[in-house]
Design a protein around this motif. Structure first.
Motif, short mmCIF file in Angstrom:
data_model
loop_
_atom_site.label_atom_id
_atom_site.label_comp_id
_atom_site.label_asym_id
_atom_site.label_seq_id
_atom_site.Cartn_x
_atom_site.Cartn_y
_atom_site.Cartn_z
N ALA A 124 12.67 6.59 8.39
CA ALA A 124 12.04 5.41 8.98
C ALA A 124 12.29 4.15 8.15
O ALA A 124 11.99 3.05 8.59
CB ALA A 124 10.54 5.64 9.13
N GLY A 125 12.84 4.33 6.96
CA GLY A 125 13.17 3.19 6.11
C GLY A 125 11.98 2.53 5.46
O GLY A 125 12.08 1.39 5.01
N ASP A 126 10.85 3.23 5.39
CA ASP A 126 9.66 2.65 4.78
C ASP A 126 9.85 2.59 3.26
O ASP A 126 10.19 3.59 2.63
CB ASP A 126 8.43 3.50 5.10
N GLU A 127 9.65 1.42 2.69
CA GLU A 127 9.89 1.23 1.25
C GLU A 127 8.65 1.47 0.40
O GLU A 127 8.69 1.31 -0.81
CB GLU A 127 10.39 -0.20 1.01
N ARG A 128 7.55 1.85 1.01
CA ARG A 128 6.33 2.04 0.24
C ARG A 128 6.41 3.32 -0.59
O ARG A 128 7.11 4.27 -0.24
CB ARG A 128 5.12 2.09 1.18
N ASP A 129 5.65 3.33 -1.69
CA ASP A 129 5.59 4.53 -2.53
C ASP A 129 4.98 5.67 -1.73
O ASP A 129 4.01 5.49 -1.00
CB ASP A 129 4.74 4.27 -3.77
N VAL A 130 5.54 6.86 -1.90
CA VAL A 130 5.02 8.04 -1.22
C VAL A 130 4.30 8.91 -2.24
O VAL A 130 4.86 9.28 -3.28
CB VAL A 130 6.15 8.85 -0.54
N MET A 169 0.85 -1.20 0.00
CA MET A 169 0.00 0.00 0.00
C MET A 169 0.88 1.24 0.00
O MET A 169 1.94 1.28 0.62
CB MET A 169 -0.91 0.01 1.22
N PRO A 170 0.45 2.28 -0.69
CA PRO A 170 1.23 3.50 -0.72
C PRO A 170 1.14 4.27 0.59
O PRO A 170 0.31 3.98 1.46
CB PRO A 170 0.58 4.30 -1.86
N GLU A 171 1.99 5.26 0.73
CA GLU A 171 2.00 6.13 1.89
C GLU A 171 1.68 7.54 1.41
O GLU A 171 2.28 8.01 0.43
CB GLU A 171 3.38 6.08 2.55
N PHE A 172 0.75 8.21 2.07
CA PHE A 172 0.28 9.51 1.59
C PHE A 172 0.72 10.64 2.52
O PHE A 172 0.69 10.51 3.74
CB PHE A 172 -1.25 9.52 1.49
N VAL A 173 1.11 11.74 1.89
CA VAL A 173 1.39 12.98 2.61
C VAL A 173 0.34 13.99 2.17
O VAL A 173 0.27 14.35 0.98
CB VAL A 173 2.81 13.50 2.30
N LEU A 174 -0.52 14.42 3.08
CA LEU A 174 -1.68 15.25 2.77
C LEU A 174 -1.42 16.68 3.23
O LEU A 174 -1.18 16.92 4.42
CB LEU A 174 -2.93 14.69 3.46
N GLY A 181 -5.86 0.33 4.74
CA GLY A 181 -4.51 -0.22 4.85
C GLY A 181 -3.40 0.71 4.43
O GLY A 181 -2.23 0.29 4.37
N ALA A 182 -3.70 1.95 4.13
CA ALA A 182 -2.67 2.89 3.71
C ALA A 182 -2.30 3.82 4.85
O ALA A 182 -3.15 4.23 5.64
CB ALA A 182 -3.18 3.70 2.52
N LYS A 183 -1.04 4.17 4.91
CA LYS A 183 -0.58 5.11 5.93
C LYS A 183 -0.71 6.53 5.40
O LYS A 183 -0.38 6.81 4.24
CB LYS A 183 0.87 4.82 6.31
N ALA A 184 -1.19 7.45 6.23
CA ALA A 184 -1.37 8.84 5.81
C ALA A 184 -0.76 9.78 6.83
O ALA A 184 -0.96 9.61 8.04
CB ALA A 184 -2.86 9.15 5.63
N HIS A 185 -0.01 10.76 6.35
CA HIS A 185 0.59 11.79 7.19
C HIS A 185 -0.06 13.12 6.82
O HIS A 185 0.06 13.57 5.67
CB HIS A 185 2.10 11.89 6.96
N VAL A 186 -0.75 13.75 7.76
CA VAL A 186 -1.36 15.05 7.52
C VAL A 186 -0.39 16.13 7.98
O VAL A 186 -0.01 16.17 9.15
CB VAL A 186 -2.71 15.19 8.24
#
Length: 498
Positions: free
Chosen positions: A59-65, A1-6, A28-33
């Motif tokens: 943090a070493g997260d390999e998911r697409d941002v 799942m991708p990681e979102f920056v909002l 299931g996606a991580k989101a940073h507001v």
């Protein structure tokens, strides 16, 4: 799942994105507001988005941002992505126009009155106070927002530092190479069909969007989808991250022929054209001996300056000019300066000059004139409805936009036809409605019709239930042909030719 920056927009903070972030998390996606917080300039806000991207990288997260900007938020979003392009898989613009290097966010500020006042004053310090609850519609369409949503917007709103709006956006070009997605909100008047039409005009800013890797989605809501439909927006963001969405190109990567350049829905024989400056005249035989009424066809827009061919050479308007001449009246087309949504005063001046020139032609009966408007020229009907000159026998309009759309930020009271017809005493009006019109445009037409009925204004309405905006080149149906013929018949009657 991708990681979102909002990234939130003007006056808004993390609270506006909270519901959408929760919807993304539920899928299931991580989101940073991002909390842009106080700051003196755009660079400060860019640094805060960069800090979030750096934290994700640390943090070493390999998911697409995926970096998502709404409204003003697209400026710090793009600025940060430009500085950390290697960490960003896609940029998403939510109900906002493309940004350009060297151009400040003030250029895209929704409220035209505020934008012009700040530009004239040259103010770069201080703060822009947030809108009151009833003023949010000046900053974007409130379609789909509940009372609770408006309460949240108002309660959580913060003043916008002027430096964030006036500081030019510095870009290296790295962000331009990233895949991107635009989320269009229909309540603001944005649609994929509109973008394709504007791209066909040759606008270089939009032409850059007609390339692989650039996709679009439409949501049937207003300017704040993160509040009005957070679940639907979350689904769109996930689809965007997967590279899905429509494009401005066909499958063959060739631009489609725009509606206004396709064959006309009626078979209209050729008529010689006379070109006089910005005017084209289609004159019926015998007008030299007996002056004829005239119909002036007014194209819509905005049409970018320098677009080729210009509107009077479009198939639609050439055909209307010929059609009028075959009905025994002088058909007139023109080019005017509605090159941007703030240019209604200039375009209205061009039209007034054109009408004066037409009335001065000895082959024209100066006491029998009709004006026929299309699409974005609809607001230009207001001055004529208000002035009510005796020689103006009627106005007509096909699929008009009868008020500046919410996303335009145009608040000029001179171009709101509904307010004029509500007072009564206006010239007759012939309206052709497209049944498959976008709901933002249809809302302006419904408001106009209701105001005309309340004011007792003479109004004839002809519907094309299966017709789209620009149906003359798109929908050659019986209902479309009938509506155009009946509208012309009614205009001719008002001119004394029926």
């Amino acid at each position: 799942m991708p990681e979102f920056v909002l990234v939130p927009g003007v006056f808004t903070g993390p609270q506006a994105w909270r519901a959408t972030a929760e919807e993304l998390a539920a899928r299931g996606a991580k989101a940073h507001v991002v909390d842009l917080g106080p700051g003196t300039g755009l660079e400060t806000h860019i640094d805060r988005v960069v800090a979030v991207l750096d934290a994700i990288g640390a943090a070493g997260d390999e998911r697409d941002v995926v970096v998502v900007g709404h409204d003003y938020g697209v400026y710090p979003a793009v600025g940060a992505a430009d500085r950390r392009a290697e960490r960003v898989a896609r940029l998403v613009h939510v109900d906002t126009a493309p940004v350009r290097a060297g151009v400040p966010a003030l250029a895209a500020l929704a409220d035209q009155e505020v934008r012009e006042r700040l530009t004239a004053a040259g103010v770069t310090t201080g703060e822009l106070p947030p809108p009151a609850r009833e003023e949010w519609r000046r900053w974007g369409s409130t379609a789909g927002l509940s009372d609770a949503d408006l309460d949240l917007l108002t309660a959580s709103a913060a003043a916008q530092p002027l430096g964030t709006l006036t500081q030019p956006l510095r870009l290296t070009g790295a962000a331009e190479r990233l895949p991107s997605t635009g989320v269009l909100c229909a309540g603001s008047g944005a649609s994929l069909a509109t973008l394709r039409m504007l791209t066909s005009f040759g606008d270089p800013v939009l032409a850059a969007l007609a390339r692989p890797g650039v996709t679009f989605f439409e949501l049937p809501t207003g300017h704040w989808p993160m509040l009005s439909c957070p679940g639907e927006l979350a689904e769109v963001l996930l689809a965007a991250a997967a590279g899905e969405g429509a494009t401005l190109m066909t499958a063959q990567e060739e631009p489609e022929t725009p509606a206004y350049q396709r064959p006309f829905l009626l078979d209209v024989p050729p008529v010689p054209r006379e070109r006089r400056g910005a005017l084209d005249l289609y004159v019926p035989e015998g007008a030299e001996a007996a002056p004829r009424p005239a119909i002036v066809f007014v194209h819509g827009g905005p049409v970018p300056a320098g677009a080729e061919p210009t509107p009077r050479d479009w198939t639609t308007f050439v055909s209307y000019g010929r059609y009028a001449a075959h009905q025994g009246v002088v058909g007139v087309t023109l080019d005017h300066r509605l090159h941007e949504v703030s240019a209604y005063p200039a375009a209205a001046g061009d039209l007034a000059a054109a009408v004066a020139g037409v009335r001065a032609d000895p082959r024209v009966d100066a006491d029998r004139i009709a004006l026929w408007f299309f699409s974005g020229s609809g607001p230009m009907t207001a001055p004529w409805l208000s002035e009510r000159p005796p020689w103006l026998r009627c106005l007509a309009a096909c699929y008009p936009i009868m008020a500046p759309l919410p996303g335009w930020g145009v608040n000029d009271p001179r171009f709101r036809p509904a307010e004029v017809v509500a007072r009564g005493g206006t010239p007759p009006f012939v309206l052709v409605r497209a049944g498959l019109e976008s709901f933002a445009v249809a809302a302006t037409v419904a408001e106009f019709v209701a105001a005309a009925e309340a004011g007792g204004a003479p109004l004839d309405v002809f519907d094309v239930p299966d017709g789209r905006h620009g149906f003359e080149g798109l929908d050659h149906t019986d209902s479309a042909r009938t509506a155009v013929r009946e509208a012309m018949r009614r205009v001719l009657e008002r001119l004394g030719r029926g």
